[in-house]
Design an enzyme around this catalytic site. Structure first.
Site, PDB file in Angstrom:
ATOM      1  N   ILE A  66       0.827  -1.202   0.000  1.00 44.85           N
ATOM      2  CA  ILE A  66       0.000   0.000   0.000  1.00 44.85           C
ATOM      3  C   ILE A  66       0.866   1.258   0.000  1.00 44.85           C
ATOM      4  CG2 ILE A  66      -0.218   0.099   2.511  1.00 44.85           C
ATOM      5  CD1 ILE A  66      -3.152   0.977   2.044  1.00 44.85           C
ATOM      6  N   GLY A 121       0.608  -5.306   1.408  1.00 44.69           N
ATOM      7  CA  GLY A 121      -0.588  -5.493   0.601  1.00 44.69           C
ATOM      8  C   GLY A 121      -0.374  -6.370  -0.616  1.00 44.69           C
ATOM      9  N   ASP A 124      -1.304  -9.773   0.317  1.00 42.40           N
ATOM     10  CA  ASP A 124      -2.761  -9.903   0.265  1.00 42.40           C
ATOM     11  C   ASP A 124      -3.222 -10.201  -1.158  1.00 42.40           C
ATOM     12  OD1 ASP A 124      -3.785  -8.997   3.054  1.00 42.40           O
ATOM     13  OD2 ASP A 124      -2.413  -7.392   2.508  1.00 42.40           O
ATOM     14  N   GLU A 144       3.040  -5.570   7.538  1.00 38.06           N
ATOM     15  CA  GLU A 144       2.142  -4.758   8.364  1.00 38.06           C
ATOM     16  C   GLU A 144       2.561  -4.737   9.830  1.00 38.06           C
ATOM     17  OE1 GLU A 144      -0.401  -5.978   4.826  1.00 38.06           O
ATOM     18  OE2 GLU A 144       1.195  -6.846   6.046  1.00 38.06           O
ATOM     19  N   ASP A 152      -4.976  -6.627   7.108  1.00 40.05           N
ATOM     20  CA  ASP A 152      -6.440  -6.636   7.166  1.00 40.05           C
ATOM     21  C   ASP A 152      -7.131  -6.742   5.808  1.00 40.05           C
ATOM     22  OD1 ASP A 152      -5.866  -4.120   6.179  1.00 40.05           O
ATOM     23  OD2 ASP A 152      -6.691  -3.013   7.870  1.00 40.05           O
TER      24      ASP A 152
END
Length: 270
Positions: A66, A121, A124, A144, A152
């Site tokens: 991110i 991210g 993810d 993270e 998340d």
């Protein structure tokens, strides 16, 4: 193809090549990334000519995760009221989860080709793909934890089924870097290639092999595998019986059987 801010998308035969295209920012996931990926995968899902998808990153790295500027912009929206802040953050998190849910729910197989950094991210994202492949220089980290937060957007939910609970916990608690060979050993990636060029050639080759199969059979197979993540074996057997009661009537079955018996390459409709 349509022009995107964060991506480059091209249709190569029956393969959609989705390339994260912010190499000057280490392919960090900015605001445009999160909305565009939903649009891209909606197009992929609705386009019968697409039979497989390859996700890669432009430049030296797959993605650093991110974009910190995006996090800063969210922080600027927050006020003094805890309840309203919580509602804002929850909405933002659910919206970002939807972006990778679009990848996970895609009816076509999605293959990730990873070189260089695959951080935060980006983990993810690849966890939402069907298969993952790496160049020798690939480095993976659930970053993270070093930012003082729990991942998340899907890593903690999807990765236990890919690499197992214990290894996920080690990566998530420590944030340590995992190299390509270790990633292969723990099942995070299927294969390791010597460099970026060989990686893309290899992954596109696998995608082409998948694209040559019956799209009805591939779609059904992916649907069944996804269903079994959350159901008992008996439920899955019942579901596939109902599914194939319809799908076995497809002309693809006759095409495949004829090609097998005559030792020819089958040609399936989109």
């Amino acid at each position: 193809m349509s022009q995107y801010q964060a991506f480059e998308v091209e249709l190569d035969g029956n393969i959609a090549h989705v390339r994260i295209n912010r190499p000057e920012k280490v392919n960090a996931m900015n605001a445009a990334f999160w909305t565009e990926i939903i649009d891209i995968f909606r197009w992929i899902d609705e386009t019968d000519a697409v039979r497989a998808v390859v996700i890669s990153g432009a430049g030296k790295h797959f993605s650093a995760g991110i974009d910190l500027m995006l996090l800063a912009s969210v922080a600027n929206e927050m006020g003094k009221d805890v309840g309203r802040n919580a509602r804002l953050l929850r909405r933002k998190i659910l919206q970002m989860q939807d972006s990778f849910n679009a990848v996970d729910r895609c009816r076509k197989p999605v293959l990730a080709a990873v070189q260089g950094y695959c951080l935060g991210g980006a983990i993810d994202l690849i966890a939402a793909c069907d298969m993952r492949y790496a160049a020798e220089d690939a480095q993976f980290s659930i970053k993270e934890i070093d930012m003082g937060m729990a991942a998340d957007v899907g890593t903690l939910q999807r990765l236990p089924r890919i690499i197992g609970d214990g290894m996920l916990r080690e990566m998530a608690y420590t944030g340590r870097m995992v190299g390509a060979e270790e990633a292969r050993a723990i099942g995070l990636v299927n294969r390791v290639y010597p460099d970026h060029e060989a990686l893309l050639a290899g992954v596109m080759g696998i995608a082409r092999e998948i694209a040559g199969k019956s799209p009805i059979a591939i779609g059904g197979t992916k649907q069944m595998i996804g269903y079994m993540r959350d159901h008992r074996v008996d439920d899955g057997l019942e579901y596939v019986a109902t599914w194939n009661a319809a799908m076995l009537q497809s002309a693809d079955l006759r095409v495949a059987m004829t090609a097998h018996m005559t030792k020819n390459t089958p040609q399936f409709l989109d």
